[in-house]
Structure formats: C-alpha cells, structure tokens
Motif scaffolding. Structure first.
Motif, PDB file in Angstrom:
ATOM      1  N   UNK A  68       0.817  -1.219   0.000  1.00 22.83           N
ATOM      2  CA  UNK A  68       0.000   0.000   0.000  1.00 22.83           C
ATOM      3  C   UNK A  68       0.851   1.269   0.000  1.00 22.83           C
ATOM      4  N   UNK A  69       2.170   1.141   0.251  1.00 23.77           N
ATOM      5  CA  UNK A  69       3.028   2.306   0.460  1.00 23.77           C
ATOM      6  C   UNK A  69       4.294   2.257  -0.381  1.00 23.77           C
ATOM      7  N   UNK A  70       4.868   3.448  -0.595  1.00 26.03           N
ATOM      8  CA  UNK A  70       6.097   3.585  -1.369  1.00 26.03           C
ATOM      9  C   UNK A  70       7.330   3.748  -0.485  1.00 26.03           C
ATOM     10  N   UNK A  71       7.135   4.104   0.782  1.00 24.77           N
ATOM     11  CA  UNK A  71       8.240   4.292   1.722  1.00 24.77           C
ATOM     12  C   UNK A  71       7.689   4.240   3.138  1.00 24.77           C
ATOM     13  N   UNK A  72       8.607   4.041   4.093  1.00 22.68           N
ATOM     14  CA  UNK A  72       8.264   3.987   5.516  1.00 22.68           C
ATOM     15  C   UNK A  72       9.170   4.932   6.277  1.00 22.68           C
ATOM     16  N   UNK A  73       8.595   5.740   7.168  1.00 21.50           N
ATOM     17  CA  UNK A  73       9.357   6.609   8.057  1.00 21.50           C
ATOM     18  C   UNK A  73       9.099   6.155   9.489  1.00 21.50           C
ATOM     19  N   UNK A  74      10.187   5.997  10.243  1.00 20.92           N
ATOM     20  CA  UNK A  74      10.121   5.626  11.653  1.00 20.92           C
ATOM     21  C   UNK A  74      10.677   6.780  12.481  1.00 20.92           C
ATOM     22  N   UNK A  75       9.789   7.634  13.038  1.00 28.43           N
ATOM     23  CA  UNK A  75      10.253   8.712  13.913  1.00 28.43           C
ATOM     24  C   UNK A  75      10.782   8.140  15.224  1.00 28.43           C
ATOM     25  N   UNK A  76      11.581   8.947  15.913  1.00 29.77           N
ATOM     26  CA  UNK A  76      12.158   8.509  17.175  1.00 29.77           C
ATOM     27  C   UNK A  76      11.388   8.982  18.384  1.00 29.77           C
ATOM     28  N   UNK A  77      12.153   9.345  19.404  1.00 25.12           N
ATOM     29  CA  UNK A  77      11.633   9.524  20.741  1.00 25.12           C
ATOM     30  C   UNK A  77      12.016   8.247  21.473  1.00 25.12           C
ATOM     31  N   UNK A  78      12.247   8.308  22.750  1.00 21.31           N
ATOM     32  CA  UNK A  78      12.705   7.119  23.467  1.00 21.31           C
ATOM     33  C   UNK A  78      11.588   6.088  23.613  1.00 21.31           C
ATOM     34  N   UNK A  79      10.426   6.497  24.084  1.00 21.33           N
ATOM     35  CA  UNK A  79       9.342   5.548  24.377  1.00 21.33           C
ATOM     36  C   UNK A  79       8.696   4.996  23.113  1.00 21.33           C
ATOM     37  N   UNK A  80       8.656   5.770  22.037  1.00 22.24           N
ATOM     38  CA  UNK A  80       7.985   5.356  20.805  1.00 22.24           C
ATOM     39  C   UNK A  80       8.547   4.050  20.236  1.00 22.24           C
ATOM     40  N   UNK A  81       9.834   3.988  19.846  1.00 20.31           N
ATOM     41  CA  UNK A  81      10.327   2.728  19.286  1.00 20.31           C
ATOM     42  C   UNK A  81      10.416   1.614  20.325  1.00 20.31           C
ATOM     43  N   UNK A  82      10.570   1.976  21.605  1.00 23.52           N
ATOM     44  CA  UNK A  82      10.605   0.960  22.642  1.00 23.52           C
ATOM     45  C   UNK A  82       9.254   0.252  22.728  1.00 23.52           C
ATOM     46  N   UNK A  83       8.159   0.997  22.547  1.00 23.87           N
ATOM     47  CA  UNK A  83       6.818   0.389  22.536  1.00 23.87           C
ATOM     48  C   UNK A  83       6.581  -0.368  21.226  1.00 23.87           C
ATOM     49  N   UNK A  84       6.980   0.211  20.096  1.00 23.40           N
ATOM     50  CA  UNK A  84       6.764  -0.453  18.803  1.00 23.40           C
ATOM     51  C   UNK A  84       7.446  -1.811  18.754  1.00 23.40           C
ATOM     52  N   UNK A  85       8.630  -1.909  19.336  1.00 23.85           N
ATOM     53  CA  UNK A  85       9.387  -3.165  19.239  1.00 23.85           C
ATOM     54  C   UNK A  85       8.740  -4.295  20.019  1.00 23.85           C
ATOM     55  N   UNK A  86       7.754  -3.986  20.862  1.00 18.04           N
ATOM     56  CA  UNK A  86       7.023  -5.025  21.591  1.00 18.04           C
ATOM     57  C   UNK A  86       5.720  -5.405  20.900  1.00 18.04           C
ATOM     58  N   UNK A  87       5.411  -4.760  19.779  1.00 18.77           N
ATOM     59  CA  UNK A  87       4.191  -5.052  19.034  1.00 18.77           C
ATOM     60  C   UNK A  87       4.545  -5.919  17.821  1.00 18.77           C
ATOM     61  N   UNK A  88       4.144  -7.168  17.847  1.00 20.75           N
ATOM     62  CA  UNK A  88       4.526  -8.126  16.800  1.00 20.75           C
ATOM     63  C   UNK A  88       4.065  -7.687  15.415  1.00 20.75           C
ATOM     64  N   UNK A  89       2.894  -7.082  15.312  1.00 18.57           N
ATOM     65  CA  UNK A  89       2.383  -6.645  14.012  1.00 18.57           C
ATOM     66  C   UNK A  89       3.234  -5.512  13.454  1.00 18.57           C
ATOM     67  N   UNK A  90       3.599  -4.557  14.302  1.00 19.05           N
ATOM     68  CA  UNK A  90       4.445  -3.441  13.864  1.00 19.05           C
ATOM     69  C   UNK A  90       5.825  -3.947  13.447  1.00 19.05           C
ATOM     70  N   UNK A  91       6.399  -4.855  14.215  1.00 18.44           N
ATOM     71  CA  UNK A  91       7.722  -5.397  13.907  1.00 18.44           C
ATOM     72  C   UNK A  91       7.684  -6.156  12.578  1.00 18.44           C
ATOM     73  N   UNK A  92       6.643  -6.953  12.365  1.00 23.08           N
ATOM     74  CA  UNK A  92       6.514  -7.699  11.106  1.00 23.08           C
ATOM     75  C   UNK A  92       6.380  -6.748   9.918  1.00 23.08           C
ATOM     76  N   UNK A  93       5.643  -5.657  10.094  1.00 22.08           N
ATOM     77  CA  UNK A  93       5.483  -4.663   9.024  1.00 22.08           C
ATOM     78  C   UNK A  93       6.832  -4.045   8.680  1.00 22.08           C
TER      79      UNK A  93
END
Length: 174
Positions: A68-93
């Motif tokens: 569905x997309x042409x590119x992916x952007x992953x913004x930072x912040x300390x808590x943001x990627x720390x939470x994303x990495x615990x979500x299996x669907x986000x990690x698989x994406x």
C-alpha cells in the motif's frame, strides 16, 4: 508522481519534530503521508519529555500492507520505538518493508524497532548515540554521521539532522 508514505508510531513517546518535519517535507513535495499505529485513535507526541500535540491515526498497522506504500518513516523519541518493538504486528510490518527494498527512514531511537525486526545485521547506519551498542550487538556497523544511506535504509541521529534526513528521504522518493 505522488507517492504514499507510511509513518509508523506507537501511541505515545514520539519526538514531535521527528514526526512533523518529515511529514511536512513529504507533503510539501506532493506526496501523501499516512499515520499508522498499532491502534486507531490518537497518538501523543512529545517535545523531549514534555507532552506536545496529539495527532489522529489514519490506519492501524494491522489493517495495511507494505504494498500500500512507497516508503516507511520511523520517527524517534525514546518511548515510541521501545513500545513499537514489543508489538509483533508493527515489527513484522517493518521487517517486510525492509525486505521489500522500498525506502525505510529511521531517526534517533527508531532503529530499536529495526533491531527487533532483525533488519540491521550487516547494515551501516547511525542513531542516537545510546542506541549504538544495541545496533552493534545486532550486527550493524554503527557510525556517527548526520545521515547514512545503506541500500534502502536511511538513518539519522537526532532532530538537528532533520534537514539532511528530509532531503535524503525526498531524494529516495524520486
């Protein structure tokens, strides 16, 4: 030609400028930014540790596909990627996006999610300095540079690098 760019974030802890500045750059270039998160509703951005604005989620990451997309952007912040990495669907994406060869741009602490997706082994990249040991332990070649491009992966260290990060992201969309 207009492209559709996914911005993937957790519910909170997103460094505001690392979301809004690339978002605005993508939009100003005529592309369509789309805010994804594990859950629908709103996400809370921060100016470092102070709550800033809330932004509406366009779609849940589980309801979309890499195609569905042409590119992916992953913004930072300390808590943001720390939470994303615990979500299996986000990690698989993220993992599928890296495999697709389409541009993936990650700034500051965002490479933590790439580590969880096992997507940094053998890659040259940068990040916020405190993430370097995690990246090296995951098999990455960490360097301290404003912006690093390794194949489809674009990384930068912090908000000061946003002009170079945005420029490199836009070049990758051409």
């Amino acid at each position: 030609m207009s492209k559709k760019i996914a911005f993937l974030v957790a519910a909170e802890g997103i460094e505001r400028v690392e979301l809004t500045e690339p978002w605005d750059a993508v939009k100003a270039a005529g592309h369509e930014p789309v805010l994804l998160s594990p859950e629908t509703g709103e996400v809370q951005t921060f100016d470092h540790l102070t709550a800033a604005e809330k932004r509406p989620v366009d779609q849940a990451v589980g309801d979309v596909a890499v195609d569905d997309f042409d590119a992916l952007v992953l913004p930072g912040g300390v808590a943001n990627p720390d939470a994303l990495r615990t979500d299996a669907t986000a990690v698989a994406f993220v993992k599928d996006f890296m495999i697709s060869g389409k541009p993936v741009a990650a700034i500051c602490h965002a490479p933590w999610t790439l580590v969880e997706a096992d997507a940094v082994r053998g890659r040259r990249l940068t990040s916020w300095p405190s993430v370097q040991t995690d990246l090296r332990n995951a098999g990455a070649d960490w360097v301290d540079e404003e912006v690093v491009v390794d194949g489809n992966l674009i990384t930068s260290r912090n908000p000061d690098d946003l002009p170079a990060f945005n420029k490199t992201l836009l070049e990758a969309l051409k």
